[in-house]
Structure formats: structure tokens, C-alpha cells
Design an enzyme around this catalytic site. Structure first.
Site, PDB file in Angstrom:
ATOM      1  N   ASP A  29      26.173 207.345 120.854  1.00  0.00           N
ATOM      2  CA  ASP A  29      26.877 207.388 122.137  1.00  0.00           C
ATOM      3  C   ASP A  29      27.998 206.354 122.262  1.00  0.00           C
ATOM      4  O   ASP A  29      27.773 205.162 122.004  1.00  0.00           O
ATOM      5  CB  ASP A  29      25.909 207.113 123.290  1.00  0.00           C
ATOM      6  CG  ASP A  29      24.739 208.061 123.322  1.00  0.00           C
ATOM      7  OD1 ASP A  29      24.570 208.840 122.385  1.00  0.00           O
ATOM      8  OD2 ASP A  29      23.973 208.000 124.302  1.00  0.00           O
ATOM      9  N   ARG A 148      17.680 205.744 132.328  1.00  0.00           N
ATOM     10  CA  ARG A 148      18.612 205.045 131.441  1.00  0.00           C
ATOM     11  C   ARG A 148      20.070 205.450 131.678  1.00  0.00           C
ATOM     12  O   ARG A 148      20.378 206.342 132.437  1.00  0.00           O
ATOM     13  CB  ARG A 148      18.246 205.312 129.984  1.00  0.00           C
ATOM     14  CG  ARG A 148      18.228 206.785 129.570  1.00  0.00           C
ATOM     15  CD  ARG A 148      17.882 206.913 128.096  1.00  0.00           C
ATOM     16  NE  ARG A 148      17.761 208.297 127.656  1.00  0.00           N
ATOM     17  CZ  ARG A 148      16.628 208.968 127.596  1.00  0.00           C
ATOM     18  NH1 ARG A 148      15.502 208.397 127.958  1.00  0.00           N
ATOM     19  NH2 ARG A 148      16.616 210.234 127.161  1.00  0.00           N
ATOM     20  N   ASP A 149      20.942 204.746 130.937  1.00  0.00           N
ATOM     21  CA  ASP A 149      22.369 205.061 130.809  1.00  0.00           C
ATOM     22  C   ASP A 149      23.149 204.840 132.099  1.00  0.00           C
ATOM     23  O   ASP A 149      23.816 205.759 132.607  1.00  0.00           O
ATOM     24  CB  ASP A 149      22.585 206.498 130.327  1.00  0.00           C
ATOM     25  CG  ASP A 149      21.756 206.874 129.117  1.00  0.00           C
ATOM     26  OD1 ASP A 149      21.344 205.959 128.384  1.00  0.00           O
ATOM     27  OD2 ASP A 149      21.501 208.067 128.906  1.00  0.00           O
TER      28      ASP A 149
END
Length: 479
Positions: A29, A148-149
Site C-alpha cells: 500500500d 485500520r488505515d
């Protein structure tokens, strides 16, 4: 390409020339995309010690032109109790002239259970980062460890974040949170309802474009079918109106961002001129190993793309600065092709080139708006890749046969409701990115030719005319 002269850079004939790829190990990513103090910064998930999804660091490169990249020391390593099993995805923010990162710390217990922590790091010089620890300590009530993220932005006097999440009922969604200081966070609610069969939504990115709200995210789905469980990992977007106070996005539905075989986890940034730019990972969470693993590296990022909205659809156009990489143009005369005709395009040595062509169907033809044709790309004795326009059936498809990568006659397609009038293709040693009708549809894929491919060629089923056809060799130039 980044300046990797001081690193152990693997030499490989499939190594990209104008795409970001790791010096060795695994890349996935893109993270922390930001234009900060006169330079573009790109961080990305990196396993420096292997080609598996372990030991995730944040690698770091910067550029002043999005073409030539300077390698910087890695920004984050999994070396604290709250990120011991990986510094997962996140974002970057300018806070009073300092560069902040917010990322997910991943922790696994002895039996594989997962915990996640949303963490901050800070840099005063944009090179060396100091970890400040978790600011969201574990998953909130009602959610699993798949939380997350974070992607953060400032609006008015407040900071907002979208975070990918999985509910306790194993449905995927996107959570909206708010903070006054990036430290104390309040969860406002869920922006979207879970889609059918979606067990996780990750890598969210919410921004405004032409006064509309756009949410980019990645849906992970698992559907029970007659032949087993069918899993899909799809990067897409939703366009609509957002109410931040109520944490609601009224939208027109989820649409894939890319129709190819290798595209995931995109993230955007706003540049100094106000353009919204996107970079994605040229890979997927579940897929066979790439042939480059044998050489000690795997995967790459896409080239940057410029985003615009038209009639509620997101268009992705090639970064205009890429034109600076063009060598001497090869022009072909406008060519009228009859049904069943084949025309070969000039061979561009080196395996790094760009094609741009306009397509007309003859006026008054039975299939004036739905010509059928095949553009053969990357064909060799070992593999084939072709873009197939089945205009008479309203479909456009990419078909790949690449035994070296364990891929046999795979097909990815989409519906088209207008004629294909323009095709742009960017080829870089082991990748192809295809932009159709100024980015209305995009196909991204990896290919691994073991020998010099044949020249590209067009094969027609219905009459059509190719015009303004240009080919350029692409060669990244030194500064």
C-alpha cells in the site's frame, strides 16, 4: 526512479523504470501521500527482509516533479509493543509546519489474535520521525481487531479521520472520527452501510472534488458459491453528499476504480495547484507470487493519476508531467481499416513506451457506435495480453495469459455505454496501464515477458479509423 545508489538494489529485466518499486523485498500500500514544503512525499508498506506480507515498515521517497525520486531513510519500523507485527497503512498531515504520520500498529498474540492501534509519529525535518504512540488504543466497542488505515484531513477547526473497520457481526464499513488535537478522538458513526458479502472495508479516503464528496475505499467480499467461497478485493469509490456531523454519506453506489488484474489500496493527495492525484498498489492481497520473487523483490506502485469528476463518475487521467519522459515521437498516418483487417504498430525497443490513439467508426456504418476490435499488447511466445472491444455487446475486456505468473486466459471486463474513442497505453517492462476515453475506464495489470514481445497490432471485426496515432519511447532522464 528513486535514487537507490546507497541501497542493495536488485537488478532484474522486469524491474520498472518510471514506477516506484522497492530496492528489494515487498512493496504494497502507498501511504502518507502529501505535498509538503515544496516536495511530494510518498511512503509505502515495505518488507525489507522478504517477499511475504510480514515485517511491514514505512519506506519513504520524495520528489519535486513526481518523476524523479530521492530515497530517504525508512520512516517507521515495527519496533514497539503497539506495532510489533507491522506498521500498517495510514496518512500524513502538515501540522504547523511539522510532518505528522498517523498509522495503524498491528499486534498479534500467540494464537494469531489481532489487535490494532491508531498511532502518531512526528518529524520536524521530514526525514527523521519520532513515534508518539497510540491515540486510539485498540478497536472501539462493537468492532473487531480489523480496524485500520486512518486517512486524516482538517476541516475548519477540527481534524477528521475515516478508518476501515469490521463490525463484531463481521460486516465491513467505514468509521468517521473527529478530534481537536489529533490525540483525543471521538467516533461519530459509520459513513456507509455494509455491502452484501462484505466482511471488511479498508484503505478509505474521503475528499471533496467539484463540490461533491468522494469516498475511495477497498471492499473485501466473500460469497459462498456452488464451487466454494468466492473472494474479491475491489478498490472503488462512492460519490455523493456527506454530512460530517451525522456521519452519513448519501451516495449513488459503489463503482470499481480499475478494471484490470492488479490494482488495490489507492490513496490520494492534493498538490500545490489544487489537483487531486492518486497512486495505487499494483497488486492484490491474495494472488500468486510474482515471478520477480525469485530475484528477491515483488510488486510496484502505479504511476500517479489526476482525478476529475464528470456526470458523477470519477475520471483518472495519466499525470501530465509524464509527457516529459517522452522520446522522439513515432507518428502513424490516419488509417481506415476494413472488417477483418490487421495493422501492426512500430516496435519500440526497450519495453518502455506510450501509445495514444483516437478511434472513429465510419459514419453510417451498421455498428457506428459499437465497433468490435482487438488491440494485442505484450504478445510473445510465452504470453499474451489483449484489450478487446466487444462494442456490439457493450463490453470492454482485458484478457491475459501469463504462465510465468500462474495466470492462464484470465478475463476482466466491464460494460460500456458509449463508443470507445480514445485509448492511451503506458508500458513499463512488466506492467501495462490502459486509459480508455480519457480515464472513464482504466485497466492496470502486470505482465512478465521472457523475450522481446511482438509489436502491438490492431485487429478489427467492424470497419473503423485510427487517427492521431502516436508512439513514444519513455526514458526517465537524470535531473
Amino acid at each position: 526512479m528513486p535514487d537507490l545508489s546507497a541501497l542493495d538494489v536488485i537488478v532484474d529485466s522486469w524491474r520498472q523504470t518510471f514506477h516506484l518499486c522497492p530496492p528489494h523485498g515487498l512493496i504494497n500500500d502507498p501511504n502518507g501521500l502529501i505535498f509538503w514544503q515544496g516536495a511530494y512525499h510518498v511512503f509505502y508498506q515495505w518488507n525489507p527482509s522478504g517477499c511475504d506480507h510480514q515485517n511491514k515498515h514505512w519506506a519513504h521517497v520524495r520528489s519535486t516533479d513526481l518523476l524523479h525520486w530521492e530515497w530517504l531513510p525508512f520512516a517507521l519500523a515495527p519496533d514497539r509493543p503497539y506495532d510489533a507485527q507491522g506498521c500498517y497503512s495510514g496518512c500524513a498531515m502538515d501540522v504547523d509546519g511539522q510532518l505528522f504520520l498517523m498509522y495503524t500498529g498491528n499486534v498479534r498474540d500467540a494464537v494469531g489474535g489481532r489487535s490494532s492501534y491508531q498511532c502518531l509519529a512526528r518529524s520536524r525535518d521530514g526525514v527523521r520521525f519520532e513515534k508518539l504512540g497510540p491515540v486510539i488504543d485498540g478497536a472501539p466497542e462493537g468492532y473487531t481487531g480489523h480496524f485500520r488505515d486512518p486517512k486524516v484531513w482538517r476541516e475548519g477547526q477540527a481534524w477528521y479521520a475515516v478508518i476501515g473497520a469490521q463490525r463484531d457481526d463481521l460486516a465491513g464499513t467505514v468509521v468517521l472520527a473527529k478530534s481537536a488535537d489529533l490525540v483525543a478522538w471521538q467516533l461519530i458513526g459509520e459513513l456507509i452501510e455494509p455491502a452484501p458479502f462484505s466482511y471488511m472495508v479498508e484503505c478509505p479516503d474521503l475528499f471533496r472534488l467539484d463540490e461533491r464528496a468522494v469516498l475511495i475505499c477497498c471492499q473485501q467480499t466473500a460469497e459462498v458459491c456452488a464451487d466454494g467461497i468466492r473472494r474479491a478485493d475491489t478498490a472503488g469509490y462512492l460519490v455523493g453528499e456527506v454530512d460530517l456531523a451525522a456521519a452519513r454519506l448519501a451516495h449513488t453506489g459503489f463503482r470499481p476504480l480499475d478494471r484490470g488484474f492488479d490494482f488495490y489500496a489507492p490513496q490520494t493527495l492534493l498538490d500545490a495547484s489544487g489537483r487531486r492525484l492518486l497512486i495505487g498498489w499494483m497488486g492484490l492481497p491474495t494472488q500468486p507470487e510474482t515471478p520477480t520473487v525469485a530475484s528477491g523483490w515483488t510488486h510496484c506502485l502505479t504511476m500517479p493519476r489526476e482525478l476529475t469528476l464528470k456526470d458523477g463518475r470519477l475520471l483518472q487521467r495519466p499525470l501530465r508531467e509524464l509527457a516529459r519522459l517522452r522520446g522522439e515521437v513515432i507518428r502513424m498516418p490516419d488509417t481506415a481499416l476494413q472488417a477483418g483487417a490487421t495493422v501492426s504498430l512500430p516496435q519500440v525497443p526497450g519495453g518502455v513506451w506510450e501509445l495514444d490513439v483516437l478511434i472513429d467508426a465510419p459514419a453510417g456504418a451498421d455498428c457506428a457506435d459499437c465497433a468490435d476490435w482487438v488491440l494485442h499488447l505484450f504478445d510473445s511466445s510465452e504470453q499474451s495480453l489483449r484489450l478487446v472491444c466487444e462494442g456490439s455487446h457493450g463490453r470492454l475486456a482485458l484478457i491475459r495469459n501469463c504462465p510465468a505468473a500462474g495466470q492462464f486466459d484470465e478475463r476482466k471486463d466491464c460494460e460500456i455505454d458509449t463508443a470507445v474513442t480514445r485509448v492511451q497505453v503506458f508500458v513499463d517492462r512488466s506492467s501495462v496501464e490502459i486509459f480508455v476515453n480519457d480515464g472513464a475506464e482504466v485497466f492496470t495489470t502486470r505482465c512478465y515477458p521472457a523475450s522481446e514481445p511482438m509489436p502491438p497490432r490492431w485487429v478489427t471485426t467492424h470497419p473503423l479509423r485510427l487517427r492521431d496515432l502516436c508512439l513514444w519511447p519513455l526514458q526517465p532522464q537524470p535531473r
